[in-house]
Design a protein around this motif. Structure first.
Motif, PDB file in Angstrom:
ATOM      1  N   UNK A 114       1.263  -0.916  -0.219  1.00  0.00           N
ATOM      2  CA  UNK A 114      -0.339  -0.006  -0.401  1.00  0.00           C
ATOM      3  C   UNK A 114       0.416   1.555   0.016  1.00  0.00           C
ATOM      4  N   UNK A 115       0.728   2.193  -0.921  1.00  0.00           N
ATOM      5  CA  UNK A 115       1.258   3.324  -1.376  1.00  0.00           C
ATOM      6  C   UNK A 115       1.419   4.549   0.172  1.00  0.00           C
ATOM      7  N   UNK A 116       0.843   4.106   1.176  1.00  0.00           N
ATOM      8  CA  UNK A 116       0.442   5.285   1.736  1.00  0.00           C
ATOM      9  C   UNK A 116       0.512   4.584   3.133  1.00  0.00           C
ATOM     10  N   UNK A 117       1.215   2.833   3.276  1.00  0.00           N
ATOM     11  CA  UNK A 117       1.576   1.933   4.431  1.00  0.00           C
ATOM     12  C   UNK A 117       2.759   2.564   5.350  1.00  0.00           C
ATOM     13  N   UNK A 118       4.054   3.475   4.383  1.00  0.00           N
ATOM     14  CA  UNK A 118       4.949   3.903   5.239  1.00  0.00           C
ATOM     15  C   UNK A 118       5.912   5.031   5.215  1.00  0.00           C
ATOM     16  N   UNK A 119       4.386   6.302   4.753  1.00  0.00           N
ATOM     17  CA  UNK A 119       5.175   7.498   4.647  1.00  0.00           C
ATOM     18  C   UNK A 119       5.974   7.654   5.763  1.00  0.00           C
ATOM     19  N   UNK A 120       7.471   8.762   5.401  1.00  0.00           N
ATOM     20  CA  UNK A 120       8.031   8.500   6.973  1.00  0.00           C
ATOM     21  C   UNK A 120       8.722   7.844   7.538  1.00  0.00           C
ATOM     22  N   UNK A 121       8.301   7.198   7.332  1.00  0.00           N
ATOM     23  CA  UNK A 121       9.025   5.800   8.591  1.00  0.00           C
ATOM     24  C   UNK A 121      10.075   5.468   8.506  1.00  0.00           C
ATOM     25  N   UNK A 122      11.323   6.059   9.920  1.00  0.00           N
ATOM     26  CA  UNK A 122      12.407   5.821   9.509  1.00  0.00           C
ATOM     27  C   UNK A 122      13.156   4.320   9.987  1.00  0.00           C
ATOM     28  N   UNK A 123      12.100   3.674  10.375  1.00  0.00           N
ATOM     29  CA  UNK A 123      12.713   2.633  11.529  1.00  0.00           C
ATOM     30  C   UNK A 123      11.475   1.368  10.815  1.00  0.00           C
ATOM     31  N   UNK A 124      12.213   1.384   9.011  1.00  0.00           N
ATOM     32  CA  UNK A 124      11.616  -0.133   8.967  1.00  0.00           C
ATOM     33  C   UNK A 124      12.306  -1.905   9.219  1.00  0.00           C
ATOM     34  N   UNK A 125      11.688  -2.669   9.718  1.00  0.00           N
ATOM     35  CA  UNK A 125      12.066  -3.450   9.692  1.00  0.00           C
ATOM     36  C   UNK A 125      11.419  -4.831   8.430  1.00  0.00           C
ATOM     37  N   UNK A 126      12.611  -5.292   7.701  1.00  0.00           N
ATOM     38  CA  UNK A 126      11.551  -6.589   6.486  1.00  0.00           C
ATOM     39  C   UNK A 126      11.983  -8.003   7.889  1.00  0.00           C
ATOM     40  N   UNK A 127      10.948  -8.816   7.635  1.00  0.00           N
ATOM     41  CA  UNK A 127      11.169  -9.937   7.898  1.00  0.00           C
ATOM     42  C   UNK A 127      10.404 -11.089   7.017  1.00  0.00           C
ATOM     43  N   UNK A 128      10.987 -12.257   7.049  1.00  0.00           N
ATOM     44  CA  UNK A 128      11.365 -12.929   5.812  1.00  0.00           C
ATOM     45  C   UNK A 128      11.361 -14.262   6.164  1.00  0.00           C
ATOM     46  N   UNK A 129      10.944 -15.821   6.128  1.00  0.00           N
ATOM     47  CA  UNK A 129      11.273 -16.822   6.597  1.00  0.00           C
ATOM     48  C   UNK A 129      12.753 -17.441   5.998  1.00  0.00           C
ATOM     49  N   UNK A 130      13.026 -17.167   4.844  1.00  0.00           N
ATOM     50  CA  UNK A 130      14.148 -17.608   4.057  1.00  0.00           C
ATOM     51  C   UNK A 130      14.510 -16.533   3.423  1.00  0.00           C
ATOM     52  N   UNK A 131      16.323 -16.270   3.258  1.00  0.00           N
ATOM     53  CA  UNK A 131      17.258 -15.664   2.770  1.00  0.00           C
ATOM     54  C   UNK A 131      17.811 -16.439   1.996  1.00  0.00           C
ATOM     55  N   UNK A 132      17.603 -16.526   0.371  1.00  0.00           N
ATOM     56  CA  UNK A 132      17.576 -18.047  -0.479  1.00  0.00           C
ATOM     57  C   UNK A 132      18.229 -16.611  -1.526  1.00  0.00           C
ATOM     58  N   UNK A 133      18.355 -16.109  -2.762  1.00  0.00           N
ATOM     59  CA  UNK A 133      19.307 -15.241  -3.571  1.00  0.00           C
ATOM     60  C   UNK A 133      19.198 -14.341  -3.846  1.00  0.00           C
ATOM     61  N   UNK A 134      17.475 -13.589  -2.229  1.00  0.00           N
ATOM     62  CA  UNK A 134      18.373 -11.653  -2.409  1.00  0.00           C
ATOM     63  C   UNK A 134      16.995 -11.267  -2.989  1.00  0.00           C
ATOM     64  N   UNK A 135      16.126 -11.563  -4.309  1.00  0.00           N
ATOM     65  CA  UNK A 135      15.774 -10.974  -4.938  1.00  0.00           C
ATOM     66  C   UNK A 135      14.079 -10.154  -4.165  1.00  0.00           C
ATOM     67  N   UNK A 136      13.452 -11.494  -3.734  1.00  0.00           N
ATOM     68  CA  UNK A 136      12.427 -10.939  -3.423  1.00  0.00           C
ATOM     69  C   UNK A 136      12.267  -9.697  -2.010  1.00  0.00           C
ATOM     70  N   UNK A 137      14.032 -10.382  -1.446  1.00  0.00           N
ATOM     71  CA  UNK A 137      13.939  -9.064  -0.144  1.00  0.00           C
ATOM     72  C   UNK A 137      14.483  -7.548  -0.195  1.00  0.00           C
ATOM     73  N   UNK A 138      15.520  -8.068  -1.544  1.00  0.00           N
ATOM     74  CA  UNK A 138      16.350  -6.829  -2.357  1.00  0.00           C
ATOM     75  C   UNK A 138      14.353  -5.516  -3.153  1.00  0.00           C
ATOM     76  N   UNK A 139      13.478  -6.588  -3.811  1.00  0.00           N
ATOM     77  CA  UNK A 139      11.929  -5.850  -4.028  1.00  0.00           C
ATOM     78  C   UNK A 139      11.286  -5.137  -3.080  1.00  0.00           C
ATOM     79  N   UNK A 140      11.413  -6.124  -1.916  1.00  0.00           N
ATOM     80  CA  UNK A 140      10.845  -5.051  -1.043  1.00  0.00           C
ATOM     81  C   UNK A 140      10.912  -4.219  -0.281  1.00  0.00           C
ATOM     82  N   UNK A 141      12.655  -4.015  -0.033  1.00  0.00           N
ATOM     83  CA  UNK A 141      13.505  -2.936   0.374  1.00  0.00           C
ATOM     84  C   UNK A 141      13.229  -1.743   0.128  1.00  0.00           C
ATOM     85  N   UNK A 142      12.914  -2.181  -1.284  1.00  0.00           N
ATOM     86  CA  UNK A 142      12.736  -1.048  -2.953  1.00  0.00           C
ATOM     87  C   UNK A 142      11.621  -0.812  -2.485  1.00  0.00           C
TER      88      UNK A 142
END
Ligand code: AMP
Length: 180
Positions: free
Chosen positions: A114-142
């Motif tokens: 959602x475009x309005x989910x994070x505006x201005x949020x400085x402390x974001x923690x991305x959580x997932x079960x498995x880090x494999x090639x990193x494509x999914x987590x990198x897209x999430x960070x973007x």
């Protein structure tokens, strides 16, 4: 949580995760976390171990990725008293979204938030079960950055270092509970 406690949890997780060869296709060794989820005492300890490094970090939002990420991200968000923000496959979220495409082994996929989910949020923690090639987590960070947030760190229950995911998340702090 002290280092001995953390080491004991890591050892128990390592014994409990089930390895399933050739799933979902030949050549993939799937790390199945469902036996951990089926053990409420261990599931609780995993959640505490994922949250512990960030107890005083000022995390305001936990962003998790459909669908196994939700299982870990939601209790971590509650533990850190942070908002929970879902990242989903295209077409699932009802309000206005931001979208990121990313490359898979064969072809591409996309994630939305959602475009309005994070505006201005400085402390974001991305959580997932498995880090494999990193494509999914990198897209999430973007996605987090496109939505106006700042990634503080990414946390995973399992890391598969041979697949190089950490390099794809260069510039971000990465924590994982166990690696194979
Ligand atoms: P990746 O984008 O390659 O880092 O893949 C991450 C996503 O795929 C995670 O959300 C995992 O749930 C899943 N995944 C990738 N490889 C495995 C594996 N060997 N065992 C279990 N899940 C995996």
């Amino acid at each position: 949580m002290d280092a001995d406690e953390r080491a004991a949890i890591m050892e128990e997780v390592r014994r409990t995760v089930r390895d399933v060869p050739d799933f979902p296709k030949r050549g993939i060794l799937f790390r199945d976390i469902t036996p951990v989820l089926a053990n409420p005492s261990l599931f609780g300890k995993v959640m505490m171990a994922l949250a512990a490094p960030f107890e005083s970090a000022g995390i305001t939002h936990v962003v998790s990725i459909e669908s196994r990420g939700f299982i870990l991200g939601a209790p971590v968000a509650l533990e850190l008293r942070a908002a929970f923000v879902p990242v989903r496959k295209p077409g699932k979220l009802p309000s206005a979204t931001v979208r990121e495409d990313y490359t898979l082994e064969y072809g591409t996929d996309a994630l939305e938030m959602h475009a309005d989910a994070l505006y201005g949020a400085k402390g974001v923690l991305v959580v997932d079960d498995v880090l494999a090639t990193g494509g999914t987590a990198a897209a999430t960070c973007r996605l987090v950055e496109r939505a106006g947030g700042t990634v503080f760190a990414c946390a995973f229950m399992i890391e598969l270092p041979a697949l190089g995911g950490r390099a794809k998340l260069a510039g971000h702090r990465v924590e994982s509970l166990i690696s194979y």
